[in-house]
Design an enzyme around this catalytic site. Structure first.
Site, PDB file in Angstrom:
ATOM      1  N   HIS A 109      -8.739  16.432  23.472  1.00  0.00           N
ATOM      2  CA  HIS A 109      -8.472  16.605  24.901  1.00  0.00           C
ATOM      3  C   HIS A 109      -8.642  15.304  25.683  1.00  0.00           C
ATOM      4  CE1 HIS A 109      -8.018  20.860  24.406  1.00  0.00           C
ATOM      5  NE2 HIS A 109      -9.249  21.024  23.973  1.00  0.00           N
ATOM      6  N   GLY A 110      -9.591  14.477  25.274  1.00  0.00           N
ATOM      7  CA  GLY A 110      -9.787  13.209  25.965  1.00  0.00           C
ATOM      8  C   GLY A 110      -8.549  12.336  25.888  1.00  0.00           C
ATOM      9  N   ALA A 111      -7.948  12.289  24.704  1.00  0.00           N
ATOM     10  CA  ALA A 111      -6.723  11.504  24.524  1.00  0.00           C
ATOM     11  C   ALA A 111      -5.586  12.078  25.359  1.00  0.00           C
ATOM     12  CB  ALA A 111      -6.339  11.460  23.045  1.00  0.00           C
TER      13      ALA A 111
ATOM     14  N   GLN B 230     -11.432  17.875  20.090  1.00  0.00           N
ATOM     15  CA  GLN B 230     -10.175  18.618  19.978  1.00  0.00           C
ATOM     16  C   GLN B 230      -9.013  17.817  20.550  1.00  0.00           C
ATOM     17  OE1 GLN B 230     -10.805  22.487  21.870  1.00  0.00           O
ATOM     18  NE2 GLN B 230     -12.840  22.653  20.957  1.00  0.00           N
TER      19      GLN B 230
ATOM     20  N   LEU C 280     -15.071  13.089  31.412  1.00  0.00           N
ATOM     21  CA  LEU C 280     -15.975  14.051  30.779  1.00  0.00           C
ATOM     22  C   LEU C 280     -15.186  15.221  30.196  1.00  0.00           C
ATOM     23  CD1 LEU C 280     -18.756  15.259  30.147  1.00  0.00           C
ATOM     24  CD2 LEU C 280     -18.762  16.236  32.450  1.00  0.00           C
ATOM     25  N   ILE C 281     -15.353  15.422  28.907  1.00  0.00           N
ATOM     26  CA  ILE C 281     -14.880  16.646  28.255  1.00  0.00           C
ATOM     27  C   ILE C 281     -16.122  17.459  27.931  1.00  0.00           C
ATOM     28  CG2 ILE C 281     -13.615  17.649  26.316  1.00  0.00           C
ATOM     29  CD1 ILE C 281     -11.871  15.978  28.207  1.00  0.00           C
TER      30      ILE C 281
ATOM     31  N   GLN D 281     -15.025  19.541  23.052  1.00  0.00           N
ATOM     32  CA  GLN D 281     -15.014  18.200  22.469  1.00  0.00           C
ATOM     33  C   GLN D 281     -14.476  18.215  21.048  1.00  0.00           C
ATOM     34  OE1 GLN D 281     -18.994  16.616  22.979  1.00  0.00           O
ATOM     35  NE2 GLN D 281     -18.788  16.479  25.201  1.00  0.00           N
TER      36      GLN D 281
ATOM     37  N   GLU E   3     -14.069   1.287  34.294  1.00  0.00           N
ATOM     38  CA  GLU E   3     -15.374   0.894  34.836  1.00  0.00           C
ATOM     39  C   GLU E   3     -16.473   1.103  33.799  1.00  0.00           C
ATOM     40  OE1 GLU E   3     -18.492   2.571  38.195  1.00  0.00           O
ATOM     41  OE2 GLU E   3     -16.346   2.777  38.547  1.00  0.00           O
TER      42      GLU E   3
END
Length: 409
Positions: free
Chosen positions: A240-242, A238, A230-231, A236, A264
């Site tokens: 950050h997830g990567a 930007q 979760l970001i 979001q 999952e």
């Protein structure tokens, strides 16, 4: 009958959409309370307020859910212009919104704004839990912002209490989310913070997090499975997830006991994010170069991806298909036909395995398209499934390639 209809119409005016009524804030300073630019909305509320995602009993309802940006001290308050009166509505009661939220919140939240504000100065004392793994900068609009990723475990001092507050966000942003079993020490946590300065002092604001469960893999390996990522909305789009996933990957690369990495039940958005990170990494591998992918998927690709990047064979195959699309001239009918047949051959595999993947097909097809078993589908149904699934894959693959192209400019 007429009277009943009038009452029903009157009650409709007291219904509101929970997604619109709820207002989140990550409060860094007192002025954020009145700043509308610091507010953000949930993506979903059905896990708390039912499939209709509605709240009954109020007009112009606002449900304020404010968190202090670092410690996640929590404030919950309702504001509304009018509340339904049981005396005039045949005893119909308004929803107990705070009770519903409290069932999933830590017990120490407050509904007193002054009490909440009195805790903000203590934010300066906050230090992230666990081990610092990675720090990076993002420059946007001439402003340089610093972010840090920390790894914590069940045994990390103070982290369980912190996670109890942090995990409340998943109910509003991850479908079918549930709180994890904190008695199991195989859970690992990767938490993202923005680090900023206030009066020269370093401060932190939580930006997102990821949970990973380490499964045992015979005979002496582990297979980490990404569970929740979760970001938060203010952070979001930007990258950050990567950064979060790659940081986790980098740690796994150094651990000989890690066999491969799984995910999952990934959402479509997460699958695209994972594909983006994996394609970027595989572009550096010899077996995924253009000349190789044009010859088709092979065991060498799966082996190199597993040994160097801890990818499963399934994910390595997916990366291959994305890079094969990149290497394919789609305006060349014969070349694109070869690519299409190659992908559809894999998609057709469940039909050739006597129902091993029956459940996935059951989820993908309409009820009237599927009767008892995979083998019962007509040829037209199979062809329709393959064509629709192929087109869905291509749309996702193109999205990944467009992002790859944009980041390499």
């Amino acid at each position: 009958m007429a009277g009943g209809s009038i009452i029903k119409n009157e009650l409709e005016a007291y219904k509101c959409c929970a997604n619109e009524a709820i207002e989140f804030k990550l409060v860094r300073q007192e002025s954020d309370i009145e700043d509308e630019n610091t507010s953000f909305k949930p993506d979903m509320t059905h896990q708390l307020f039912g499939n209709n995602e509605s709240i009954f009993g109020f007009k112009d309802l606002k449900v304020q859910m404010f968190y202090s940006a670092a410690k996640l001290e929590t404030y919950i308050m309702l504001k509304y212009s009018e509340k339904v009166s049981p005396d005039t509505t045949d005893g119909v009661m308004p929803d107990d919104v705070v009770k519903v939220l409290a069932s999933k919140m830590p017990s120490d939240f407050t509904s007193n704004l002054d009490d909440f504000l009195s805790k903000l100065p203590k934010e300066a004392n906050f230090k992230p839990h666990g081990q610092l793994l990675h720090s990076y900068d993002i420059t946007k609009g001439g402003e340089n912002r610093v972010f840090e990723i920390y790894k914590a475990e069940i045994s990390t001092p103070g982290f369980l209490e912190y996670h109890e507050r942090l995990q409340t966000f998943v109910l509003f942003y991850i479908d079918a989310a549930s709180y994890i079993d904190v008695d199991d020490d195989r859970w690992k946590f990767y938490v993202l913070y923005e680090k900023y300065l206030t009066n020269g002092n370093p401060m932190y604001a939580v930006a997102g997090y990821m949970t990973v469960y380490e499964y045992y893999a015979y005979p002496a390996k582990i297979r980490p499975r990404i569970s929740q990522v979760l970001i938060l909305p203010p952070f979001q789009r930007q990258s950050h997830g990567a950064e979060l996933i790659q940081t986790f990957y980098n740690e796994c690369y150094q651990r000989k006991e890690v066999l491969d990495i799984t995910v999952e039940d990934p959402s479509e958005n997460f699958q695209r994010l994972r594909d983006f990170v994996d394609v970027k990494n595989c572009l550096k591998l010899q077996s995924f170069q253009k000349e190789s992918v044009q010859r088709g998927f092979c065991d060498g690709m799966a082996k190199e991806a597993q040994e160097k990047l801890k990818l499963t064979k399934r994910q390595a195959r997916r990366v291959y298909e994305i890079l094969r699309l990149k290497a394919t001239d789609t305006s060349n009918k014969e070349e694109y036909k070869k690519y299409r047949l190659d992908v559809k051959k894999r998609l057709n595999a469940p039909f050739q395995k006597n129902g091993r993947d029956f459940q996935k097909l059951n989820n993908a097809l309409q009820p009237d398209e599927l009767t008892a078993t995979v083998n019962s589908l007509t040829r037209e149904q199979r062809l329709g499934y393959l064509e629709n699934t192929f087109n869905d894959h291509i749309d996702m693959y193109r999205h990944v390639l467009e992002r790859i192209a944009a980041t390499s400019i």
